[in-house]
Design a protein around this motif. Sequence first.
Motif, mmCIF file in Angstrom:
data_model
loop_
_atom_site.group_PDB
_atom_site.id
_atom_site.type_symbol
_atom_site.label_atom_id
_atom_site.label_comp_id
_atom_site.label_asym_id
_atom_site.label_seq_id
_atom_site.Cartn_x
_atom_site.Cartn_y
_atom_site.Cartn_z
ATOM 1 N N LEU A 1 0.835 -1.204 0.000
ATOM 2 C CA LEU A 1 0.000 0.000 0.000
ATOM 3 C C LEU A 1 0.865 1.248 0.000
ATOM 4 O O LEU A 1 0.584 2.217 -0.710
ATOM 5 C CB LEU A 1 -0.895 0.014 1.241
ATOM 6 N N ALA B 1 0.842 4.629 -2.377
ATOM 7 C CA ALA B 1 0.265 5.885 -1.880
ATOM 8 C C ALA B 1 1.303 6.928 -1.500
ATOM 9 O O ALA B 1 0.947 8.043 -1.130
ATOM 10 C CB ALA B 1 -0.634 5.597 -0.684
ATOM 11 N N SER C 1 0.770 4.243 4.260
ATOM 12 C CA SER C 1 -0.370 3.526 3.683
ATOM 13 C C SER C 1 -1.579 4.440 3.549
ATOM 14 O O SER C 1 -2.527 4.138 2.828
ATOM 15 C CB SER C 1 -0.734 2.335 4.564
ATOM 16 N N HIS C 2 -1.543 5.557 4.258
ATOM 17 C CA HIS C 2 -2.629 6.546 4.200
ATOM 18 C C HIS C 2 -3.961 5.927 4.617
ATOM 19 O O HIS C 2 -5.003 6.255 4.067
ATOM 20 C CB HIS C 2 -2.748 7.165 2.812
ATOM 21 N N ASN C 3 -3.886 5.021 5.572
ATOM 22 C CA ASN C 3 -5.108 4.405 6.089
ATOM 23 C C ASN C 3 -5.118 4.534 7.612
ATOM 24 O O ASN C 3 -4.147 4.209 8.284
ATOM 25 C CB ASN C 3 -5.187 2.935 5.669
ATOM 26 N N LEU C 4 -6.232 5.006 8.134
ATOM 27 C CA LEU C 4 -6.319 5.274 9.564
ATOM 28 C C LEU C 4 -6.061 4.028 10.395
ATOM 29 O O LEU C 4 -5.409 4.075 11.434
ATOM 30 C CB LEU C 4 -7.708 5.815 9.917
ATOM 31 N N TRP D 1 -4.481 1.043 9.604
ATOM 32 C CA TRP D 1 -3.090 0.592 9.555
ATOM 33 C C TRP D 1 -2.200 1.515 10.355
ATOM 34 O O TRP D 1 -1.282 1.099 11.049
ATOM 35 C CB TRP D 1 -2.587 0.530 8.116
ATOM 36 N N GLU E 1 -12.424 3.928 5.340
ATOM 37 C CA GLU E 1 -11.099 3.564 5.852
ATOM 38 C C GLU E 1 -11.106 2.134 6.372
ATOM 39 O O GLU E 1 -10.186 1.356 6.124
ATOM 40 C CB GLU E 1 -10.696 4.526 6.983
ATOM 41 N N HIS F 1 -8.302 3.479 -2.650
ATOM 42 C CA HIS F 1 -8.232 4.939 -2.680
ATOM 43 C C HIS F 1 -9.505 5.572 -3.200
ATOM 44 O O HIS F 1 -9.502 6.656 -3.762
ATOM 45 C CB HIS F 1 -7.030 5.407 -3.504
ATOM 46 N N LYS G 1 -11.657 6.990 -1.623
ATOM 47 C CA LYS G 1 -11.935 8.246 -0.940
ATOM 48 C C LYS G 1 -11.457 9.454 -1.726
ATOM 49 O O LYS G 1 -12.019 10.527 -1.652
ATOM 50 C CB LYS G 1 -11.272 8.252 0.426
#
Lengths: 266, 266
Positions: free
Chosen positions: A120, A124, A168-171, A173, B105, B260, B262
Amino acid sequence: MTLTSLPRHHGGADGLARLLGQALLAGRWRPGETFPRERDLCQHFEVSRNQVRNALATLVALGLIERTAGRGSVVCNIGEWHLLDPLVSAWMADIETPDAQLLREIFAFRYSAEPAVARLAARAAEAEDLERLEAAFLGMQRTAGMPEASARHAEYDVAFHDAIYRTSHNLVWRQMGHLLRPSIIALIQRSQAHLQPLDAGLDDSLARHGRLLEAIRSRDADAAEAAAVDVLRRTAVDLGIVADAQAESVQAPSAESIIHAKERSP
Amino acid sequence: MTLTSLPRHHGGADGLARLLGQALLAGRWRPGETFPRERDLCQHFEVSRNQVRNALATLVALGLIERTAGRGSVVCNIGEWHLLDPLVSAWMADIETPDAQLLREIFAFRYSAEPAVARLAARAAEAEDLERLEAAFLGMQRTAGMPEASARHAEYDVAFHDAIYRTSHNLVWRQMGHLLRPSIIALIQRSQAHLQPLDAGLDDSLARHGRLLEAIRSRDADAAEAAAVDVLRRTAVDLGIVADAQAESVQAPSAESIIHAKERSP
DNA sequence: GCCGCCACAAATGTCAGACATTTACCCTTG
DNA sequence: CAAGGGTAAATGTCTGACATTTGTGGCGGC
């Protein structure tokens, strides 16, 4: 266990929760055992019932103990501990002898998750992310080979892996980055305990981190995944989860042997 | 936001924490905004300061708010919320309108994680695990096509995926099963809101779940991973994260478009 | 006019004591 | 021996007062 073996003094207000929480995480009470009563805690630590109750409320919120009126406080099963809570992770990180099974579980998780996270991240990554990664990597390089800076090196190591989770730009993770600290701190403690500096393998570890950084920078998801696996294999050796001989002679220890190491060395 | 729009009555002791927590999770206060004062909460809910302070302490422990003497309570950024705490997940699960970004998310996380978990599960499954999986799957079958049983169907759905996380035999992965409930409950709420029963796609979804179960039963890690991806693609459609047309015409929407999503439909 | 100091108000944090409630255990009684 | 109640012990709750921190406005001096 009795209270007598715990230090009587502690820092600030939630220092008490921390002290008790770390004692629990270190396994000084077994699941199902009864935790000391409020009154005893008040006397032993010479604090008001209010502070004790606040500390215990924190432990309840973290799933470490369970309290019921009339019965008292009992220690919960490990499976109910909120391992993913930042507080628990932070406490676990600076325990001298954390539970070995717990560390294996955390590492097994990392081994199965971080490759996907690296994938990921490679997709990202933005400029800001790469800066963080690079700063951490440079810090690792700077503190490599300096035995007196091993603590700082570990911090850069944590920062590097945490940067990957953030990238990863995911809350979700991102929050798991908290688990890294206990896992990595345990590594340097182990190396110090065995009086066996990691210098030998450190260059190798550093190189693998570098390849991972490079893969993310060039947005190559497949390469990032492979590089992450590579980094973790090296870490597994340093953590003593797989034998040195196995990893050095065999190019690729099977995931099976790492993930389920617990089943053959309990 | 003012207190006036919150119901004045609530269930038991930690019902207050739940009420306030859900209001926070629903986004009724924005990050940075100041939370009502203790005194106002006492008056509005007609409870003692003790109960209010206990509830607020819980919210602090979950990273939802931050309190400082003299200033008051302020709402934390979403990034600091302890999404992985079971309490937060449970609260989020039965909010009528959970934050859309948060759901995306969580689903993005599942999409990147569950295939790996399914892989682990296929390797570690034992008889007991297969029983759990089977029981959940049979429950899904039994409640399929019954509009009035959609809630129970969702519960079996949650149980099925949770069983996969448990089958990984890893403490950390197992705790993440808590995230499933909000993600799956949101699915049926969405279908009910749109008055568009999932009957059409339900057979398809059920079949995909069945293939996943079969792959795990036969210990085929590769097949399990692929089947998990398949299940999640279907779920992504039902959740409205990717358009129906896209998923029906294109056999395999890229992971990019799901992870992605979002960025293109904010 | 600007800066620093002080006093005050407002919010959370802390304490101490009494009381309520739940639970486990023992002792009595049929 | 079983059912019942009573008692002790533990946590839960309430109340009022006080301590501490923080922001703010006013005052005076430079």
